[in-house]
Enzyme design. Sequence first.
Site, mmCIF file in Angstrom:
data_model
loop_
_atom_site.group_PDB
_atom_site.id
_atom_site.type_symbol
_atom_site.label_atom_id
_atom_site.label_comp_id
_atom_site.label_asym_id
_atom_site.label_seq_id
_atom_site.Cartn_x
_atom_site.Cartn_y
_atom_site.Cartn_z
ATOM 1 N N ASP A 44 0.826 -1.211 0.000
ATOM 2 C CA ASP A 44 0.000 0.000 0.000
ATOM 3 C C ASP A 44 0.863 1.265 0.000
ATOM 4 O O ASP A 44 1.986 1.261 0.485
ATOM 5 C CB ASP A 44 -0.923 -0.013 1.239
ATOM 6 C CG ASP A 44 -2.131 0.901 1.064
ATOM 7 O OD1 ASP A 44 -2.337 1.430 -0.045
ATOM 8 O OD2 ASP A 44 -2.855 1.088 2.063
ATOM 9 N N ARG A 48 0.261 7.736 -2.617
ATOM 10 C CA ARG A 48 0.822 8.790 -1.761
ATOM 11 C C ARG A 48 2.308 8.996 -2.033
ATOM 12 O O ARG A 48 2.816 10.101 -1.981
ATOM 13 C CB ARG A 48 0.572 8.442 -0.282
ATOM 14 C CG ARG A 48 -0.842 8.797 0.168
ATOM 15 C CD ARG A 48 -1.195 8.098 1.464
ATOM 16 N NE ARG A 48 -1.456 6.686 1.235
ATOM 17 C CZ ARG A 48 -1.516 5.778 2.192
ATOM 18 N NH1 ARG A 48 -1.313 6.128 3.454
ATOM 19 N NH2 ARG A 48 -1.794 4.521 1.909
ATOM 20 N N HIS A 61 2.470 3.365 -9.002
ATOM 21 C CA HIS A 61 2.240 1.935 -9.270
ATOM 22 C C HIS A 61 3.409 1.348 -10.055
ATOM 23 O O HIS A 61 3.812 0.208 -9.837
ATOM 24 C CB HIS A 61 0.941 1.744 -10.057
ATOM 25 C CG HIS A 61 -0.272 2.176 -9.289
ATOM 26 N ND1 HIS A 61 -0.479 1.818 -7.969
ATOM 27 C CD2 HIS A 61 -1.346 2.938 -9.643
ATOM 28 C CE1 HIS A 61 -1.624 2.341 -7.557
ATOM 29 N NE2 HIS A 61 -2.171 3.031 -8.546
ATOM 30 N N THR A 90 -11.020 -6.553 -4.729
ATOM 31 C CA THR A 90 -12.339 -6.487 -5.371
ATOM 32 C C THR A 90 -12.964 -5.099 -5.195
ATOM 33 O O THR A 90 -13.906 -4.758 -5.899
ATOM 34 C CB THR A 90 -13.296 -7.558 -4.795
ATOM 35 O OG1 THR A 90 -13.223 -7.517 -3.363
ATOM 36 C CG2 THR A 90 -12.920 -8.951 -5.257
ATOM 37 N N LEU A 155 10.436 -20.810 -4.664
ATOM 38 C CA LEU A 155 9.488 -19.875 -4.057
ATOM 39 C C LEU A 155 8.163 -19.817 -4.832
ATOM 40 O O LEU A 155 8.166 -19.735 -6.062
ATOM 41 C CB LEU A 155 10.108 -18.471 -4.055
ATOM 42 C CG LEU A 155 9.190 -17.327 -3.579
ATOM 43 C CD1 LEU A 155 9.095 -17.312 -2.065
ATOM 44 C CD2 LEU A 155 9.687 -15.981 -4.083
ATOM 45 N N ARG A 212 1.902 -4.834 6.216
ATOM 46 C CA ARG A 212 1.212 -3.792 5.454
ATOM 47 C C ARG A 212 2.048 -2.528 5.486
ATOM 48 O O ARG A 212 2.462 -2.085 6.571
ATOM 49 C CB ARG A 212 -0.192 -3.504 5.995
ATOM 50 C CG ARG A 212 -0.909 -2.465 5.109
ATOM 51 C CD ARG A 212 -2.381 -2.296 5.399
ATOM 52 N NE ARG A 212 -3.003 -1.467 4.358
ATOM 53 C CZ ARG A 212 -4.276 -1.513 3.999
ATOM 54 N NH1 ARG A 212 -5.090 -2.345 4.599
ATOM 55 N NH2 ARG A 212 -4.732 -0.725 3.039
ATOM 56 N N LEU A 219 -7.122 -4.526 7.364
ATOM 57 C CA LEU A 219 -6.906 -5.665 6.462
ATOM 58 C C LEU A 219 -7.484 -5.438 5.063
ATOM 59 O O LEU A 219 -7.096 -6.135 4.129
ATOM 60 C CB LEU A 219 -7.503 -6.944 7.060
ATOM 61 C CG LEU A 219 -6.754 -7.487 8.283
ATOM 62 C CD1 LEU A 219 -7.455 -8.727 8.835
ATOM 63 C CD2 LEU A 219 -5.313 -7.822 7.941
HETATM 64 C C1 IPE Z 1 -5.570 -2.618 -0.240
HETATM 65 O O1 IPE Z 1 -5.194 -1.281 -0.385
HETATM 66 C C2 IPE Z 1 -5.527 -3.323 -1.557
HETATM 67 C C3 IPE Z 1 -4.211 -3.486 -2.138
HETATM 68 C C4 IPE Z 1 -3.069 -3.178 -1.603
HETATM 69 C C5 IPE Z 1 -4.195 -4.113 -3.429
HETATM 70 P P1 IPE Z 1 -6.267 -0.116 -0.576
HETATM 71 O O2 IPE Z 1 -5.486 1.133 -0.726
HETATM 72 O O3 IPE Z 1 -7.211 -0.471 -1.658
HETATM 73 O O4 IPE Z 1 -7.045 -0.179 0.815
HETATM 74 P P2 IPE Z 1 -7.949 0.910 1.547
HETATM 75 O O5 IPE Z 1 -8.954 1.418 0.528
HETATM 76 O O6 IPE Z 1 -7.054 2.008 2.007
HETATM 77 O O7 IPE Z 1 -8.582 0.182 2.672
HETATM 78 C C1 IPE Z 2 -1.504 0.285 -3.341
HETATM 79 O O1 IPE Z 2 -1.290 1.658 -3.392
HETATM 80 C C2 IPE Z 2 -1.754 -0.326 -4.693
HETATM 81 C C3 IPE Z 2 -3.148 -0.709 -4.935
HETATM 82 C C4 IPE Z 2 -4.120 -0.657 -4.099
HETATM 83 C C5 IPE Z 2 -3.432 -1.185 -6.252
HETATM 84 P P1 IPE Z 2 -2.482 2.682 -3.417
HETATM 85 O O2 IPE Z 2 -2.859 2.948 -4.836
HETATM 86 O O3 IPE Z 2 -3.599 2.220 -2.566
HETATM 87 O O4 IPE Z 2 -1.801 3.954 -2.816
HETATM 88 P P2 IPE Z 2 -2.436 4.969 -1.765
HETATM 89 O O5 IPE Z 2 -2.934 4.147 -0.623
HETATM 90 O O6 IPE Z 2 -3.544 5.679 -2.474
HETATM 91 O O7 IPE Z 2 -1.317 5.850 -1.384
HETATM 92 MG MG MG Z 3 -4.037 2.457 -0.616
#
Ligand code: IPE
Ligand code: IPE
Ligand code: MG
Length: 264
Positions: A44, A48, A61, A90, A155, A212, A219
């Site tokens: 995650d 940001r 990304h 999802t 792995l 995380r 979660l």
């Molecule tokens: C969780 O992250 C999903 C992935 C890392 C793929 P999100 O950024 O989607 O989660 P929330 O919306 O902050 O809970």
């Molecule tokens: C995690 O990074 C990747 C995915 C959920 C696909 P985010 O895209 O959720 O990044 P933030 O949380 O907005 O910073």
């Molecule tokens: Mg995120």
Amino acid sequence: MGLFGKWLRKLRARDYTKNDIEQMRTGEVPSGENIPKHVAIIMDGNGRWAKERGLPRIAGHHSGMKAVKRITKAADRIGVEVLTLYAFSTENWKRPKAEVDFLMKLPQEFLSLELGELIENNVQVKMMGNRNLLPDHTIAAVEDAVRQTAHNTGLILNFALNYGSRHEMLEAAKELARQAAAGKINPDEIEEEDFERHLLSGGLPNPDLLIRTSGELRLSNFMLWQLAYSEFWFTEVYWPEFSDQHLYDAVREYQRRARRYGGL
Ligand code: IPE
Ligand code: IPE
Ligand code: MG
């Protein structure tokens, strides 16, 4: 043979270089018996990370993809057996179409760059998620990688793609209900293992360690059943900046934890 000799032989059997072994000896790289077998990561903070640098979210990304490569190698190096990476939930369909489209192209890009090396390193690629809704080009790239690495024995790199744990559990419940309605199983005799077999992670051990990144403490619908007794480790670091050393810090802390499973 002494304990040290045995340990060294085990390390050599995994093709560690002299340098790897030296780093394990000095404690730079974690080693020993209690390396987590299965590490699951909620990657995650890509958005940001990009925003802080005045870049578009998709740049985050893209940079996150490099972290995937780095962490796969680092996990393999210390003897992790399964690495599950949450790549798309999802719920992530709620994002703007352009971002979703970009994310759906990343598996292809990653695999076109990395599949050769993954094969060389004996990695098995797997995917856990709902295939419906994923574009054909995404599924095709992932399935090709799964096929080409199916006979590898190293792995397991398991991508959670269009994955949602509530959906996964509901599907498992429906399948058991269908079998019961058809008289194939007795509902009173359903065991935890029977339920587990119908989850998308069926066949894999439950994660020992959940990581995380980005400072969020939730979660987000990830492996709700499988994480029942996992150790959690959180960091403020955004995923694109997550380094080998961060993974090793998490593993070292894991090695210090006492897993009691309700016992003493
Ligand atoms: C969780 O992250 C999903 C992935 C890392 C793929 P999100 O950024 O989607 O989660 P929330 O919306 O902050 O809970
Ligand atoms: C995690 O990074 C990747 C995915 C959920 C696909 P985010 O895209 O959720 O990044 P933030 O949380 O907005 O910073
Ligand atoms: Mg995120």
